[in-house]
Every structure is written in C-alpha cells, then in structure tokens.
Design an enzyme around this catalytic site. Structure first.
Site, short mmCIF file in Angstrom:
data_model
loop_
_atom_site.label_atom_id
_atom_site.label_comp_id
_atom_site.label_asym_id
_atom_site.label_seq_id
_atom_site.Cartn_x
_atom_site.Cartn_y
_atom_site.Cartn_z
N HIS A 18 0.86 -1.09 0.03
CA HIS A 18 -0.08 -0.01 0.01
C HIS A 18 0.90 1.25 0.06
CE1 HIS A 18 -2.72 -2.94 1.71
NE2 HIS A 18 -3.71 -2.34 0.93
N GLU A 88 2.99 -1.52 7.64
CA GLU A 88 3.86 -1.68 6.52
C GLU A 88 5.40 -0.85 6.85
OE1 GLU A 88 1.92 -1.04 2.76
OE2 GLU A 88 0.52 -2.74 2.95
N ARG A 176 -21.22 15.42 16.78
CA ARG A 176 -21.87 16.50 15.70
C ARG A 176 -22.94 15.94 15.18
NH1 ARG A 176 -16.07 17.02 14.80
NH2 ARG A 176 -15.51 19.38 15.41
N ARG A 230 -14.66 22.80 20.95
CA ARG A 230 -16.04 22.36 21.20
C ARG A 230 -17.03 22.91 22.42
NH1 ARG A 230 -16.95 17.68 18.57
NH2 ARG A 230 -19.24 18.37 18.84
#
Ligand code: URA
Length: 277
Positions: A18, A88, A176, A230
């Site tokens: 990947h 990886e 949210r 927040r």
C-alpha cells in the site's frame, strides 16, 4: 504476467503493497499526518526532502531535520488506513511514529492554534479491536511524550498534555449531528462524557496508533493543532496551524535522536530527561 506475492505480507518489487516503500526509503522515525497534502508542507522545514512514494492516501517524503534522518507518511483519515501504514512501515524497520494532525479541543482553555500532546487515547475506534481486546490501553511512549513537550517548550508553542479520544467518525462519533440532524441517543452525550472524564481532545487516529505501536514494540506519540473548540464552537484552519504540529514533531525526532545516542553510550534502556534546569 501474474506476480506471486506472500498473502502474509504483500511485497511487490521490494516495496510494501500500500505505501509503495521499501526498507531504504524511510528513516527510523516517521511523522504521520492524515492528509497527503500536508506531507510537503511538513517537509518544507527539512533539508534535502525528497518524495519517495505516493500511492493512494499514502504520500511519503524523506529528508533530514537538523542532521537527523526523518520521514513523513500520510495515513488518510481514520484508524483502518492508519493501521495499514503502521503495519507496512513497521515491516521496513520504522521504530518511532509521531502522529501530527488537527484536533477538536474539548476544554475551554484550548485556543485555536495551541497544540495538544497525547499521553494516551480512549479507544473509540474499531480497527484496534481487530488486534487486541478493548481493555488493552492505548498509551503513548513516555520518551516521545517528553520529547514533544521539550520541543513545544523550545519552540514556544502553547501546548496541553493529556488524554485524547479517537473516534471513527468526525460527525456523530464526536457529538456532531449527522445529515438532516440524524443523531443517535448513544452519541448525544459523548462531548459531555469526555469532558467530565478530563479528556482533552477528539481526533481520529491516535488510539489505533498507540495500540499497534505497543503491540509491535515500537515508540509512538501524537501532537495535534487545535482547529476547533467544542465549548466555544470556534473553528478555523490556517497554513500556520497545519504546519505547527509538524514543527513540534520534527524537533521531537531530533531530540529523541540525541537521547537515543546517550542511551547507547551509557547502555541505558530508558531515559528520563529533565526540562527544568
Ligand atoms: N479533527 C477531528 O477529528 N475533530 C475536530 O473537531 C477537528 C479536527
């Protein structure tokens, strides 16, 4: 022609499947932003930075920061794609991982642009549960935490230190409401509950990183710039904010390299450096 690859660990032409990197492409310390676009911004502070791979969400550059070899690989958003990067990169001998990202502060004291250094993370992600039971702790390596603190101090960047909560979703998972105000009752109190538990911030990768790093015997830490608060409902992202966590993490890698040299010289396995002189 069909190339034969091992089902255990797909490697194609000497490169991990990947991330498209091989053992000589990356340094032993790697910074991990989510966004592939942030890699070159972070590497712009390094000397001789070169792109070594860009496959899917995994963009990798390698260079030197103050003579210390360093790499940066983007992980994409969230724990599943981060887990692939950690797998990886671990296979090509990376031993120190530092997540660098952006975050939502959960306490009033978190100003936009401050950084939050994680000591551990609440495992609200699903991917780390594929690896180990949910009671297993997601903790940052104490040397990486200390190096990040030392770096933030040296750079005079305002910082906070504490527990992070890592979710799989940016919307409902972080309290949210979703599309058309979809909001399940089991997430309605997540912000309040985390605030009560003295959690500093929400982001989406640290818990999986810390869990996998502990399982694999690697060092990991995380530093994220506050772009949302927040409590006050502020939200802003600037280029400077995006680079800030990378600056702290690059210096932390250099600091760790110095401590590692001392450890080798003195044959010590651990170090506990003091920042107060
Ligand atoms: N990243 C998150 O995961 N949450 C925020 O609120 C901001 C950045």
């Amino acid at each position: 022609m069909v190339k034969k690859v091992s089902a255990k660990a797909p490697v194609i032409g000497g490169k991990q499947y990947h991330i498209d990197c091989g053992p000589h492409d990356v340094a032993s310390s790697v910074l991990l932003p989510g966004d592939p676009g942030r890699v070159s911004k972070i590497a712009s502070d390094w000397d001789g930075a070169k792109e070594v791979a860009h496959h899917r969400e995994y963009h990798t550059m390698t260079g030197k920061f103050q003579e210390t070899p360093i790499s940066c690989t983007s992980t994409g958003i969230g724990a599943p794609s981060l887990a692939i990067a950690i797998e990886e990169l671990s296979r090509i001998n990376v031993d120190t991982f530092i997540r660098v990202g952006t975050t939502g502060g959960l306490q009033k004291k978190h100003h936009l642009g401050d950084v939050i250094i994680s000591t551990g993370a609440v495992r609200l992600d699903g991917a780390s549960r594929d690896y180990v039971i949910s009671e297993y702790p997601a903790i940052a390596h104490f040397e990486v935490v200390q190096a990040l603190i030392a770096a933030a101090e040296a750079l005079k960047i305002p910082y906070h230190v504490g527990i992070t909560a890592s979710t799989d979703t940016f919307y409902c998972g972080q309290g949210r409401p979703g599309f058309q105000d979809y909001f399940p009752s089991h997430k309605a109190h997540i912000v309040k509950d985390m605030q009560l538990a003295r959690v500093e911030n929400f982001e989406m990768e640290a818990s999986c990183l810390f869990t996998l790093a502990s399982l694999f015997g690697k060092r990991a830490g995380a530093v994220c710039t506050v772009i949302a608060n927040r409590v006050t409902n502020e939200f802003n992202i600037t280029d400077e904010y995006q680079k800030r966590a990378g600056k702290v993490a690059s210096l932390a890698v250099h600091i760790l390299e110095g401590w590692d040299k001392e450890k080798r010289k003195t044959k010590k396995q651990w170090t506990v450096p003091a920042i107060i002189k």
